[in-house]
Scaffold this motif. Structure first.
Motif, PDB file in Angstrom:
ATOM      1  N   LEU A  49       0.832  -1.203   0.000  1.00 59.83           N
ATOM      2  CA  LEU A  49       0.000   0.000   0.000  1.00 59.83           C
ATOM      3  C   LEU A  49       0.866   1.253   0.000  1.00 59.83           C
ATOM      4  O   LEU A  49       1.963   1.278   0.561  1.00 59.83           O
ATOM      5  CB  LEU A  49      -0.923   0.004   1.219  1.00 59.83           C
ATOM      6  N   ASP A  50       0.379   2.290  -0.610  1.00 59.73           N
ATOM      7  CA  ASP A  50       1.072   3.562  -0.687  1.00 59.73           C
ATOM      8  C   ASP A  50       1.152   4.202   0.700  1.00 59.73           C
ATOM      9  O   ASP A  50       0.182   4.196   1.456  1.00 59.73           O
ATOM     10  CB  ASP A  50       0.320   4.476  -1.655  1.00 59.73           C
ATOM     11  N   ARG A  51       2.304   4.758   1.022  1.00 56.30           N
ATOM     12  CA  ARG A  51       2.494   5.371   2.343  1.00 56.30           C
ATOM     13  C   ARG A  51       1.614   6.599   2.537  1.00 56.30           C
ATOM     14  O   ARG A  51       1.298   6.977   3.650  1.00 56.30           O
ATOM     15  CB  ARG A  51       3.946   5.762   2.535  1.00 56.30           C
ATOM     16  N   ASN A  52       1.220   7.254   1.447  1.00 54.80           N
ATOM     17  CA  ASN A  52       0.401   8.457   1.548  1.00 54.80           C
ATOM     18  C   ASN A  52      -1.090   8.147   1.566  1.00 54.80           C
ATOM     19  O   ASN A  52      -1.901   9.064   1.541  1.00 54.80           O
ATOM     20  CB  ASN A  52       0.717   9.404   0.391  1.00 54.80           C
ATOM     21  N   LEU A  53      -1.446   6.880   1.582  1.00 52.67           N
ATOM     22  CA  LEU A  53      -2.849   6.500   1.596  1.00 52.67           C
ATOM     23  C   LEU A  53      -3.498   6.981   2.889  1.00 52.67           C
ATOM     24  O   LEU A  53      -3.008   6.717   3.984  1.00 52.67           O
ATOM     25  CB  LEU A  53      -2.973   4.981   1.485  1.00 52.67           C
TER      26      LEU A  53
END
Length: 111
Positions: A49-53
């Motif tokens: 998953l994207d860290r900025n999610l």
């Protein structure tokens, strides 16, 4: 978003089905199997998953922007969804397990 939500709901259904099927064998087996499936998903969740999610791309919303009081239809829909999902979750978590374990259900599914 709809793809992720549909996938999540499908996995929840599979989890309910597998959990209830494994409960016929053993509670500990069912619990261990479900914990194992969660542990299998953890690396994907951590690494994939994207860290900025989940972080805001704009400024934080204030209370007036979150609770839009001038749109009556939106408020009615939100209120109805709150009770719909809360009652469903409450039914699955509290009375359904007690109902299924009651003495009257011992012969359920037998001819």
């Amino acid at each position: 978003v709809s793809l992720i939500t549909g996938w999540k709901n499908s996995l929840k259904g599979v989890g309910y089905f597998l959990g209830s099927a494994l409960l016929q064998v053993s509670y500990e087996l069912s619990l261990g199997f479900m914990m194992g499936l969660i542990l299998l998903a953890m690396p994907w969740a951590i690494l994939g998953l994207d860290r900025n999610l989940g972080t805001a791309k704009k400024k934080n919303a204030n209370w007036k922007e979150v609770f839009v009081w001038d749109n009556k239809n939106l408020n009615v829909l939100s209120f109805a969804r709150l009770f719909l999902f809360a009652s469903r979750d409450f039914w699955f978590e509290v009375p359904l397990p007690f109902y299924l374990r009651s003495p009257g259900c011992d012969s359920l599914g037998e001819d």
